[in-house]
Design an enzyme around this catalytic site. Structure first.
Site, PDB file in Angstrom:
ATOM      1  N   ILE A 180      51.650  25.008  40.453  1.00 15.63           N
ATOM      2  CA  ILE A 180      52.826  24.132  40.591  1.00 15.63           C
ATOM      3  C   ILE A 180      53.904  24.623  39.616  1.00 15.63           C
ATOM      4  O   ILE A 180      53.654  24.705  38.414  1.00 15.63           O
ATOM      5  CB  ILE A 180      52.473  22.662  40.274  1.00 15.63           C
ATOM      6  CG1 ILE A 180      51.203  22.242  41.009  1.00 15.63           C
ATOM      7  CG2 ILE A 180      53.632  21.753  40.641  1.00 15.63           C
ATOM      8  CD1 ILE A 180      50.731  20.838  40.651  1.00 15.63           C
TER       9      ILE A 180
ATOM     10  N   MET B 174      39.384  39.723  33.048  1.00 14.95           N
ATOM     11  CA  MET B 174      39.152  39.860  34.485  1.00 14.95           C
ATOM     12  C   MET B 174      38.076  38.874  34.909  1.00 14.95           C
ATOM     13  O   MET B 174      37.041  39.231  35.459  1.00 14.95           O
ATOM     14  CB  MET B 174      38.736  41.304  34.792  1.00 14.95           C
ATOM     15  CG  MET B 174      38.978  41.663  36.227  1.00 14.95           C
ATOM     16  SD  MET B 174      38.295  43.260  36.600  1.00 14.95           S
ATOM     17  CE  MET B 174      38.223  43.103  38.367  1.00 14.95           C
TER      18      MET B 174
ATOM     19  N   THR C  65      40.745  38.426  37.991  1.00 15.77           N
ATOM     20  CA  THR C  65      40.257  39.063  39.220  1.00 15.77           C
ATOM     21  C   THR C  65      41.209  38.790  40.377  1.00 15.77           C
ATOM     22  O   THR C  65      41.552  39.681  41.167  1.00 15.77           O
ATOM     23  CB  THR C  65      38.836  38.524  39.563  1.00 15.77           C
ATOM     24  OG1 THR C  65      37.992  38.797  38.451  1.00 15.77           O
ATOM     25  CG2 THR C  65      38.266  39.163  40.811  1.00 15.77           C
TER      26      THR C  65
ATOM     27  N   VAL D 246      50.670  25.582  32.738  1.00 14.56           N
ATOM     28  CA  VAL D 246      50.686  24.148  33.057  1.00 14.56           C
ATOM     29  C   VAL D 246      50.585  23.974  34.562  1.00 14.56           C
ATOM     30  O   VAL D 246      51.435  24.457  35.315  1.00 14.56           O
ATOM     31  CB  VAL D 246      51.978  23.458  32.568  1.00 14.56           C
ATOM     32  CG1 VAL D 246      51.911  21.959  32.833  1.00 14.56           C
ATOM     33  CG2 VAL D 246      52.215  23.733  31.097  1.00 14.56           C
TER      34      VAL D 246
ATOM     35  N   GLY E 144      41.985  26.944  39.430  1.00 20.58           N
ATOM     36  CA  GLY E 144      41.307  27.847  40.368  1.00 20.58           C
ATOM     37  C   GLY E 144      41.948  29.227  40.340  1.00 20.58           C
ATOM     38  O   GLY E 144      43.121  29.383  39.968  1.00 20.58           O
TER      39      GLY E 144
ATOM     40  N   ALA F 159      41.400  45.090  30.515  1.00 19.42           N
ATOM     41  CA  ALA F 159      40.488  44.903  29.374  1.00 19.42           C
ATOM     42  C   ALA F 159      39.533  43.755  29.672  1.00 19.42           C
ATOM     43  O   ALA F 159      39.941  42.713  30.173  1.00 19.42           O
ATOM     44  CB  ALA F 159      41.292  44.592  28.104  1.00 19.42           C
TER      45      ALA F 159
ATOM     46  N   LYS G 277      48.833  21.191  27.591  1.00 18.03           N
ATOM     47  CA  LYS G 277      49.848  21.194  28.656  1.00 18.03           C
ATOM     48  C   LYS G 277      50.929  20.154  28.361  1.00 18.03           C
ATOM     49  O   LYS G 277      52.117  20.393  28.603  1.00 18.03           O
ATOM     50  CB  LYS G 277      49.173  20.939  30.001  1.00 18.03           C
ATOM     51  CG  LYS G 277      48.250  22.086  30.409  1.00 18.03           C
ATOM     52  CD  LYS G 277      47.316  21.692  31.524  1.00 18.03           C
ATOM     53  CE  LYS G 277      46.436  22.846  31.962  1.00 18.03           C
ATOM     54  NZ  LYS G 277      45.334  22.452  32.833  1.00 18.03           N
TER      55      LYS G 277
HETATM   56  P1  NDP Z   1      37.220  33.452  32.419  1.00 18.03           P
HETATM   57  O1  NDP Z   1      36.309  32.954  31.358  1.00 18.03           O
HETATM   58  O2  NDP Z   1      36.785  33.364  33.833  1.00 18.03           O
HETATM   59  O3  NDP Z   1      37.600  34.981  32.134  1.00 18.03           O
HETATM   60  C1  NDP Z   1      37.889  35.449  30.862  1.00 18.03           C
HETATM   61  C2  NDP Z   1      37.995  36.954  30.911  1.00 18.03           C
HETATM   62  O4  NDP Z   1      38.344  37.423  29.623  1.00 18.03           O
HETATM   63  C3  NDP Z   1      36.700  37.679  31.307  1.00 18.03           C
HETATM   64  O5  NDP Z   1      36.996  38.706  32.206  1.00 18.03           O
HETATM   65  C4  NDP Z   1      36.196  38.235  30.009  1.00 18.03           C
HETATM   66  O6  NDP Z   1      35.493  39.459  30.134  1.00 18.03           O
HETATM   67  C5  NDP Z   1      37.492  38.519  29.301  1.00 18.03           C
HETATM   68  N1  NDP Z   1      37.310  38.627  27.859  1.00 18.03           N
HETATM   69  C6  NDP Z   1      36.667  37.766  27.027  1.00 18.03           C
HETATM   70  N2  NDP Z   1      36.702  38.249  25.778  1.00 18.03           N
HETATM   71  C7  NDP Z   1      37.378  39.405  25.813  1.00 18.03           C
HETATM   72  C8  NDP Z   1      37.727  40.394  24.864  1.00 18.03           C
HETATM   73  N3  NDP Z   1      37.399  40.232  23.575  1.00 18.03           N
HETATM   74  N4  NDP Z   1      38.428  41.476  25.252  1.00 18.03           N
HETATM   75  C9  NDP Z   1      38.775  41.625  26.542  1.00 18.03           C
HETATM   76  N5  NDP Z   1      38.458  40.736  27.514  1.00 18.03           N
HETATM   77  C10 NDP Z   1      37.761  39.651  27.147  1.00 18.03           C
HETATM   78  O7  NDP Z   1      38.611  32.666  32.206  1.00 18.03           O
HETATM   79  P2  NDP Z   1      39.667  32.231  33.302  1.00 18.03           P
HETATM   80  O8  NDP Z   1      40.014  33.383  34.133  1.00 18.03           O
HETATM   81  O9  NDP Z   1      39.215  30.966  33.948  1.00 18.03           O
HETATM   82  O10 NDP Z   1      40.897  31.805  32.371  1.00 18.03           O
HETATM   83  C11 NDP Z   1      41.707  32.751  31.751  1.00 18.03           C
HETATM   84  C12 NDP Z   1      42.913  32.065  31.139  1.00 18.03           C
HETATM   85  O11 NDP Z   1      43.651  31.402  32.180  1.00 18.03           O
HETATM   86  C13 NDP Z   1      42.596  30.975  30.116  1.00 18.03           C
HETATM   87  O12 NDP Z   1      43.590  30.962  29.130  1.00 18.03           O
HETATM   88  C14 NDP Z   1      42.665  29.693  30.930  1.00 18.03           C
HETATM   89  O13 NDP Z   1      42.969  28.554  30.153  1.00 18.03           O
HETATM   90  C15 NDP Z   1      43.824  30.027  31.859  1.00 18.03           C
HETATM   91  N6  NDP Z   1      43.851  29.269  33.087  1.00 18.03           N
HETATM   92  C16 NDP Z   1      42.738  29.183  33.859  1.00 18.03           C
HETATM   93  C17 NDP Z   1      42.770  28.479  35.042  1.00 18.03           C
HETATM   94  C18 NDP Z   1      41.571  28.340  35.907  1.00 18.03           C
HETATM   95  O14 NDP Z   1      41.639  27.548  36.867  1.00 18.03           O
HETATM   96  N7  NDP Z   1      40.477  29.062  35.658  1.00 18.03           N
HETATM   97  C19 NDP Z   1      44.002  27.803  35.481  1.00 18.03           C
HETATM   98  C20 NDP Z   1      45.129  27.992  34.589  1.00 18.03           C
HETATM   99  C21 NDP Z   1      45.041  28.687  33.432  1.00 18.03           C
HETATM  100  P3  NDP Z   1      34.123  39.616  30.959  1.00 18.03           P
HETATM  101  O15 NDP Z   1      34.532  39.538  32.404  1.00 18.03           O
HETATM  102  O16 NDP Z   1      33.629  40.942  30.568  1.00 18.03           O
HETATM  103  O17 NDP Z   1      33.256  38.468  30.571  1.00 18.03           O
HETATM  104  N1  HSE Z   2      40.520  23.965  33.126  1.00 16.56           N
HETATM  105  C1  HSE Z   2      41.828  23.747  33.652  1.00 16.56           C
HETATM  106  C2  HSE Z   2      41.798  22.571  34.596  1.00 16.56           C
HETATM  107  C3  HSE Z   2      42.306  24.966  34.363  1.00 16.56           C
HETATM  108  O1  HSE Z   2      40.712  22.123  34.972  1.00 16.56           O
HETATM  109  O2  HSE Z   2      42.870  22.084  34.965  1.00 16.56           O
HETATM  110  C4  HSE Z   2      43.759  24.887  34.749  1.00 16.56           C
HETATM  111  O3  HSE Z   2      44.582  24.949  33.634  1.00 16.56           O
END
Ligand code: NDP
Ligand code: HSE
Length: 456
Positions: A162, A35, A40, A158, A333, A67, A231
């Site tokens: 998009i 989250m 979120t 990826v 984002g 989780a 990707k």
């Molecule tokens: P964040 O670092 O913002 O969030 C990670 C979340 O995972 C947090 O809520 C964290 O908990 C939780 N977490 C970490 N360890 C554990 C655990 N052991 N058990 C349960 N929960 C855990 O990552 P993002 O949301 O940015 O990215 C998530 C995924 O999406 C990644 O694979 C990323 O590559 C992918 N992604 C992200 C994009 C982006 O623009 N951000 C775009 C496309 C893909 P806590 O809140 O308690 O710290």
């Molecule tokens: N960290 C990645 C980026 C998130 O900047 O494109 C999207 O996958």
């Protein structure tokens, strides 16, 4: 001609099994793992769009649990989900009887791999945004999904919002994709664009990209090209029906790109972009290989990829029948990524209600991955040379001796020395790399300032 086994063709509808649904109106239980930036927003959108989602799916989405790692953090979005489980035991959550779809948005590889495999084994469909996981373990995870007769979706992995994965999986499923090139990392595009347009320093631009939620938890993955390489592996696998993993991708990042490089590119009519390039290559004997690579690339200013600014992504696809297609939009984002995740949740939930499975990957072609040295490319070599008669002729001779054709030369005076920029025509990567090593040995070459590949 590639031999096709009938077994490999059964991926799409599983082993021709029957995938019954729960029936119209039945709730679809969802567990969200993670989250942070993405999780979120996924939860926010599930709440905000709940009634239209129910209409589209044929039954309501019910979030059973979330989780996280830190149970003490304040999470306002959860006020919309009274009574759900917030846990730091993700394993327990994925195994719950009342969970139909598991959404993995934690990130990393080993821990989410365990969770995803467990979810699939327990008959849950999986939606993930995790490119690192898919690029490393697609075989194992796809096999587990097929064995369990459930869906595996990863549109957000990826270029976030998009729809490139769906485009390759469904829309171009009948065509022959020849080449995919694109800007698939928002953080590095944001940094390069800020350095070029506002003169921001690399460090300032990276800090802002991190603040805006584009960068990975460890931004090294972005700036060293690892995220784009994951990707590229996924795009090449889907585009060429061949398993390409992260380790098959040659990756270089943007950490060596300087303000001088950006200025030199601008003066020559180029923009520096971190490109992922996936190509189908056919040699003189007609043998096909595939290549996937990521590196800073000079893109001519008139090419549509050169105009992609900020954290936007764009993917350029060349297919035999469709011709050239370009997909552009938000590649990073929270909300854009959540949009893609939500689309996948709808797909998985519909199948849970109505029965059936989404088309699975089919890496039937098994093309070998080309050695990076055998890939054709072009070089833009920026060097400092001694300003004396005959230097240019000597350097040109070295290129000619190696059979490398020069496309353009620019020379500028710099005190007692000269700045010499040589742009080549296409040649094999290994030959171009060798000529650079040879140039370094010449007394008249004071320094190689930079070597950047050029597309087009
Ligand atoms: P964040 O670092 O913002 O969030 C990670 C979340 O995972 C947090 O809520 C964290 O908990 C939780 N977490 C970490 N360890 C554990 C655990 N052991 N058990 C349960 N929960 C855990 O990552 P993002 O949301 O940015 O990215 C998530 C995924 O999406 C990644 O694979 C990323 O590559 C992918 N992604 C992200 C994009 C982006 O623009 N951000 C775009 C496309 C893909 P806590 O809140 O308690 O710290
Ligand atoms: N960290 C990645 C980026 C998130 O900047 O494109 C999207 O996958």
């Amino acid at each position: 001609m590639t031999a096709v086994s009938t077994e490999s063709l059964q991926g799409a509808e599983g082993r021709n099994g029957n995938y019954p649904g729960k029936g119209i109106g039945a709730p679809v239980g969802v567990a969200v793992l993670g989250m942070g930036t993405v999780g979120t927003e996924v939860l926010r959108l599930i709440h905000e769009f709940s009634s239209s989602l129910e209409n589209r799916i044929g039954g309501p989405i019910e979030v059973r649990g979330v989780a996280v790692s830190d149970l003490t953090k304040k999470r306002d979005v959860l006020d919309n989900f009274p009574g759900i489980t917030l846990t730091d035991n993700a394993h327990e959550l994925v195994e719950r009887e009342d969970v139909d779809v598991v959404v993995e948005v934690i990130g990393g590889i080993d821990y989410p791999r365990e969770l995803v495999l467990s979810a699939l084994k327990h008959g849950k469909s999986v939606v993930t945004a995790n490119k690192a996981l898919i690029a490393a373990h697609a075989d194992e995870i796809s096999d587990a999904a097929n064995a369990a007769g459930v869906d595996l979706y990863y549109e957000a992995a990826v270029a976030a919002a998009i729809p490139v994965v769906g485009m390759l999986r469904r829309s171009l499923a009948g065509d022959q994709v020849q080449r995919i090139s694109g800007i698939v990392n928002g953080t590095t595009n944001f940094i390069l664009d800020a350095m070029a347009s506002t003169g921001a320093s690399y460090e300032e631009a990276l800090a802002e990209a991190t603040r805006l939620g584009y960068a990975e938890a460890d931004p090294t993955a972005d700036v060293e090209g690892h995220d784009a390489a994951s990707k590229a592996a996924i795009l090449a696998s889907m585009g060429f029906h061949t398993r390409v993993t992260y380790n098959d991708v040659h990756a270089e990042g943007i950490t060596n790109i300087t303000a001088d490089d950006i200025e030199a590119a601008r003066l020559a009519g180029y923009t520096i972009k971190l490109l992922a390039i996936c190509e189908r290559l056919v040699d003189d004997e007609g043998a096909t290989t595939v290549s996937a690579r990521v590196h800073p690339t000079l893109v001519p200013n008139e090419h549509p990829l050169a105009t992609v600014d900020k954290s936007y992504n764009a993917v350029f696809v060349e297919a035999e029948a469709a011709g050239r297609l370009m997909f552009y939009g938000n590649g990073a984002g929270g909300a854009p990524t959540a949009s893609a995740v939500l689309g996948d949740i709808v797909g998985a939930a519909r199948n849970k209600i109505h029965g059936g499975r989404a088309p699975a990957e089919n890496p039937y072609a098994h093309y070998p991955v080309a050695d990076f040295g055998d890939v054709p490319t072009r070089y833009h070599i920026d060097m400092a040379v001694v300003d004396r008669v005959g230097v240019l002729a000597e350097i040109s001779r070295r290129f000619a001796d190696q059979g490398i054709s020069i496309s353009a030369v620019r020379q500028e005076e710099h005190g007692d020395d000269s700045r010499l920029i040589v742009v080549t025509h296409a040649s094999l990567e290994r030959k171009l790399a060798a000529i650079v090593e040879e140039l370094k040995t010449l007394d008249d070459v004071r320094a190689i300032n930079s070597v950047i590949r050029l597309d087009g």
